[in-house]
Design a protein around this motif. Structure first.
Motif, PDB file in Angstrom:
ATOM      1  N   ARG A 270       0.950  -1.448  -0.053  1.00 37.26           N
ATOM      2  CA  ARG A 270       0.159   0.103   0.091  1.00 37.26           C
ATOM      3  C   ARG A 270       0.935   1.243  -0.008  1.00 37.26           C
ATOM      4  O   ARG A 270       0.581   2.356  -0.963  1.00 37.26           O
ATOM      5  N   GLY A 271       1.928   1.212   0.791  1.00 36.00           N
ATOM      6  CA  GLY A 271       2.772   2.455   0.858  1.00 36.00           C
ATOM      7  C   GLY A 271       3.461   2.688  -0.338  1.00 36.00           C
ATOM      8  O   GLY A 271       3.567   3.936  -0.844  1.00 36.00           O
ATOM      9  N   THR A 273       2.437   2.471  -3.268  1.00 34.08           N
ATOM     10  CA  THR A 273       1.301   3.191  -4.270  1.00 34.08           C
ATOM     11  C   THR A 273       0.989   4.392  -4.129  1.00 34.08           C
ATOM     12  O   THR A 273       0.459   5.221  -4.709  1.00 34.08           O
ATOM     13  N   LEU A 274       1.536   5.177  -2.949  1.00 37.22           N
ATOM     14  CA  LEU A 274       1.222   6.551  -2.492  1.00 37.22           C
ATOM     15  C   LEU A 274       2.182   7.359  -3.241  1.00 37.22           C
ATOM     16  O   LEU A 274       3.348   7.200  -3.570  1.00 37.22           O
ATOM     17  N   ASP A 275       1.360   8.587  -3.440  1.00 38.01           N
ATOM     18  CA  ASP A 275       2.185   9.740  -4.021  1.00 38.01           C
ATOM     19  C   ASP A 275       3.326  10.242  -3.261  1.00 38.01           C
ATOM     20  O   ASP A 275       3.206  10.546  -2.015  1.00 38.01           O
ATOM     21  N   SER A 277       6.144   8.309  -2.022  1.00 38.40           N
ATOM     22  CA  SER A 277       6.424   7.095  -1.626  1.00 38.40           C
ATOM     23  C   SER A 277       7.922   6.977  -1.882  1.00 38.40           C
ATOM     24  O   SER A 277       8.947   6.467  -0.963  1.00 38.40           O
ATOM     25  N   SER A 353       8.196   4.774   3.034  1.00 37.44           N
ATOM     26  CA  SER A 353       7.254   5.031   1.922  1.00 37.44           C
ATOM     27  C   SER A 353       6.051   5.678   2.469  1.00 37.44           C
ATOM     28  O   SER A 353       5.615   6.671   1.466  1.00 37.44           O
ATOM     29  N   VAL A 354       5.577   5.637   3.458  1.00 39.17           N
ATOM     30  CA  VAL A 354       4.579   6.309   4.268  1.00 39.17           C
ATOM     31  C   VAL A 354       4.828   7.701   4.610  1.00 39.17           C
ATOM     32  O   VAL A 354       4.143   8.728   4.265  1.00 39.17           O
ATOM     33  N   TYR A 357       5.119   9.885   1.571  1.00 29.68           N
ATOM     34  CA  TYR A 357       3.909  10.590   1.305  1.00 29.68           C
ATOM     35  C   TYR A 357       3.299  11.533   2.217  1.00 29.68           C
ATOM     36  O   TYR A 357       2.778  12.481   1.687  1.00 29.68           O
ATOM     37  N   LYS A 361       2.704  15.266   1.111  1.00 30.44           N
ATOM     38  CA  LYS A 361       1.185  15.852   1.304  1.00 30.44           C
ATOM     39  C   LYS A 361       1.448  17.368   1.980  1.00 30.44           C
ATOM     40  O   LYS A 361       0.520  18.120   1.786  1.00 30.44           O
ATOM     41  N   LEU A 388      -5.946   8.263   4.006  1.00 32.53           N
ATOM     42  CA  LEU A 388      -6.038   7.240   2.892  1.00 32.53           C
ATOM     43  C   LEU A 388      -7.628   6.632   2.906  1.00 32.53           C
ATOM     44  O   LEU A 388      -8.285   6.615   3.848  1.00 32.53           O
ATOM     45  N   SER A 391      -9.324   4.055   5.462  1.00 32.34           N
ATOM     46  CA  SER A 391      -8.574   4.339   6.738  1.00 32.34           C
ATOM     47  C   SER A 391      -8.879   3.242   7.582  1.00 32.34           C
ATOM     48  O   SER A 391      -7.833   2.895   8.562  1.00 32.34           O
TER      49      SER A 391
END
Length: 606
Positions: A270-271, A273-275, A277, A353-354, A357, A361, A388, A391
């Motif tokens: 999941r991480g 795939t985040l913008d 990361s 990775s988070v 993000y 953000k 997310l 969440s």
């Protein structure tokens, strides 16, 4: 018939020494196998006691204990802070010259002697105080470690809602300064990780800990009923996991030791795939070799590898004491210590990775959101999850991971206490269920101090002093006792009896010289730490004195027991010393003047 775990057969040595007795040992070991686990000697029949149901039970228990919250909330940040990939150089170096050797030593020590952390010192009676030191430290850690698990449980319950409570301001626990950042921070130099007015930060410190109601460690207040209930649940889980010994705990770890890996993998997928990361992962792996010139990097690597593997808490000795006598603990040591370190490195990808993000953000650099400890897993990561889609699901998954990471490590610590004292006091062994309940309930009572309004200050004090310098000191004395007094050559012979081969020169050199030197370095480094503080709150001097009192209470077990042992023996000064440093089964040789430890070749042999 004696009701304790069988010890290896140790009849009087013939004139030719231990080497000439080796064939007889091998025959006796075969006899043990052929008689369905019943060990025969010329004077008694000793039934085997409890052992692991399956080999995988032991491996998962060791991995579950070693892989704990620190693998997630400390290693990734240390790696990032200390030069990224360059940090792996001192980390891997210390793993091979100290981490693995100490890990291997404790597994072999427990497996051969079939005893807990205290009674294992029948190999050198004067060092029995080391066993009491590590048992007491394991008990102290239980006072506050269970509280961290209770926080995870509190967050897990709070996550079961359509909107996570730390997403927005306007709740009863929020202050007037609570601010929701939906874009860039006004100043990029501001450390977002240290911002105390975000909804996630206020939920942790005001909603969960109620820290704003306390002015310091001198103002604790009453226990928070929500945390007390969570603590009760944690203690009951621990009790029912341990009350039947390794037969029950060996099954619990099938869930608690494997679940974190499943969750880490899911969070990593999941991480990434985040913008943003990839920015976090690049920061995590960025290599800065110049950082290796600073002493701090080497100190951080040394302390992290030591605490990460968990040597010295008596847990590895306790777990391995339930192994079969001929189990290959050498392979186990290599496997489990490698799995632990790889897990630490792997978790960094899921974490950073988070963090990448989060940085994207809020329009800040990764360094402004990167942090370690409770701030990472109870503030920054939960805040990221709250933004997310789905969440609630991701929050539940994440806190289940934290819960399982904590439970099996806490189980290991409590098992070290129970096994260590039960082996020493047979009345406790006969009443294991009652003793397990008393231990669990005792840790619960002391943990109540850590769930008060000012409980975070008590937890911080215990975290620094209960298992800081004291555990490093305990393992240093343990390494010296095994390698220099019992003797690396004798220890190697014991390993040969179990597995059919002696440890190589590399391991013997590490045990005798390299590992003790490493531990001495880490002990000295721990003494140079800064004053105790939590954020901007600096602890008063009397609190530091209490902290050092807690540390000394365990460390003083070593000299106190040594003096007691020496004074309780009869004979000349030389005879008393001999009895103190000679294995118990060879005490008859002291009267004959055949004290191996008094010979120079014993001290020089590797």
């Amino acid at each position: 018939i004696q009701a304790h775990r069988p010890r290896p057969l140790t009849p009087p040595e013939p004139a030719g020494g231990r080497e000439s007795a080796a064939p007889k040992k091998e025959v006796e070991l075969i006899l043990v196998k052929d008689q369905n686990g019943v060990q025969y000697t010329n004077s008694s029949i000793i039934p085997t006691n409890e052992t692991w149901g399956k080999k995988i039970d032991f491996l998962l228990s060791v991995i579950g204990f070693a892989v704990d919250l620190a693998n997630v909330w400390r290693f990734p940040y240390l790696c990032y802070k200390n030069g990224g990939g360059a940090f792996l150089i001192p980390y891997i170096l210390f793993l091979f010259i100290a981490g693995m050797p100490l890990f291997y030593m404790e597994l072999a020590l427990g497996q051969y002697n079939r005893e807990g952390a205290a009674t294992v010192w029948k190999i050198c009676p004067v060092f029995k105080g080391v066993g009491y030191t590590v048992i007491l430290i394991a008990l102290y850690v239980g006072f506050y470690y269970n509280v961290i698990i209770a926080w995870s449980l509190h967050y897990l319950f709070s996550s079961m809602t359509t909107e996570l409570p730390w997403l927005k301001c306007g709740n009863s626990w929020n202050s007037v300064n609570c601010t929701e950042f939906n874009g860039s921070l006004p100043d990029n130099s501001t450390s977002y990780a240290k911002n105390k007015n975000t909804p996630a930060a206020e939920y942790y410190e005001r909603g969960v800990l109620n820290l704003h109601e306390s002015s310091g460690i001198e103002d604790l207040g009453w226990p928070r009923w929500q945390l007390v209930l969570c603590l009760v649940v944690v203690v009951f889980i621990l009790y029912f996991s341990l009350w039947k010994g390794v037969k029950s705990s060996g099954k619990v770890v099938y869930i608690t030791a494997t679940m974190p890996y499943v969750v880490l993998f899911v969070l990593l997928i999941r991480g990434i795939t985040l913008d943003g990361s990839m920015d976090g992962i690049k920061a995590y792996l960025s290599i800065d070799f110049k950082r290796l010139k600073t002493l701090e990097v080497w100190t951080d690597a040394a302390t992290q590898i030591f605490y990460s593997l968990g040597a010295g808490f008596g847990v590895l000795i306790a777990f391995s004491s339930y192994n079969k006598f001929d189990n290959n603990c050498y392979r186990d040591a290599l496997l489990t210590s490698t799995v632990n370190c790889v897990t630490s490195f792997f978790s960094g990808f899921a974490i950073f990775s988070v963090l990448g993000y989060m940085a994207k953000k809020h329009g800040v650099k990764v360094e402004n959101v990167a942090t370690e400890g409770a701030g990472l897993v109870f503030i920054i990561y939960p805040e990221a999850i709250s933004t997310l889609p789905g969440s609630t699901f991701w929050a539940i998954v994440f806190f289940i991971m934290l819960l399982t990471l904590g439970i099996d490590s806490a189980m290991g610590g409590m098992e070290a206490v129970i096994t260590g004292l039960s082996d020493d006091f047979k009345i406790l062994k006969r009443n294991r269920k009652l003793f397990t309940f008393a231990t669990a309930f005792g840790t619960f009572l002391f943990a109540l101090l850590c769930v008060t309004n000012g409980g975070m200050y008590v937890l911080t004090l215990l975290d620094r002093h209960a298992a800081g310098t004291s555990i490093l000191f305990g393992v240093l004395i343990e390494a010296i006792g095994v390698s220099w007094f019992y003797g690396v050559d004798r220890f190697s012979e014991d390993i040969e009896r179990m597995m059919g081969f002696k440890p190589g020169l590399y391991w013997r050199l590490c045990w005798k010289y390299v590992s003790p030197a490493f531990l001495l370095f880490v002990v000295i480094a721990s003494l140079t730490s800064s004053d105790l503080s939590y954020d901007n709150y600096v602890f008063p001097e009397w609190a530091n004195q209490i902290g050092w009192g807690v540390a000394l209470s365990s460390m003083l077990m070593v000299p106190s027991y040594a003096m007691y042992k020496f004074c309780s023996l009869s004979g000349t000064f030389r005879e008393r010393i001999a009895y103190c440093i000679t294995p118990e089964h060879e005490h008859h040789m002291v009267a004959e003047g055949k004290v191996r430890q008094f010979k120079l070749r014993h001290w020089l042999a590797i």
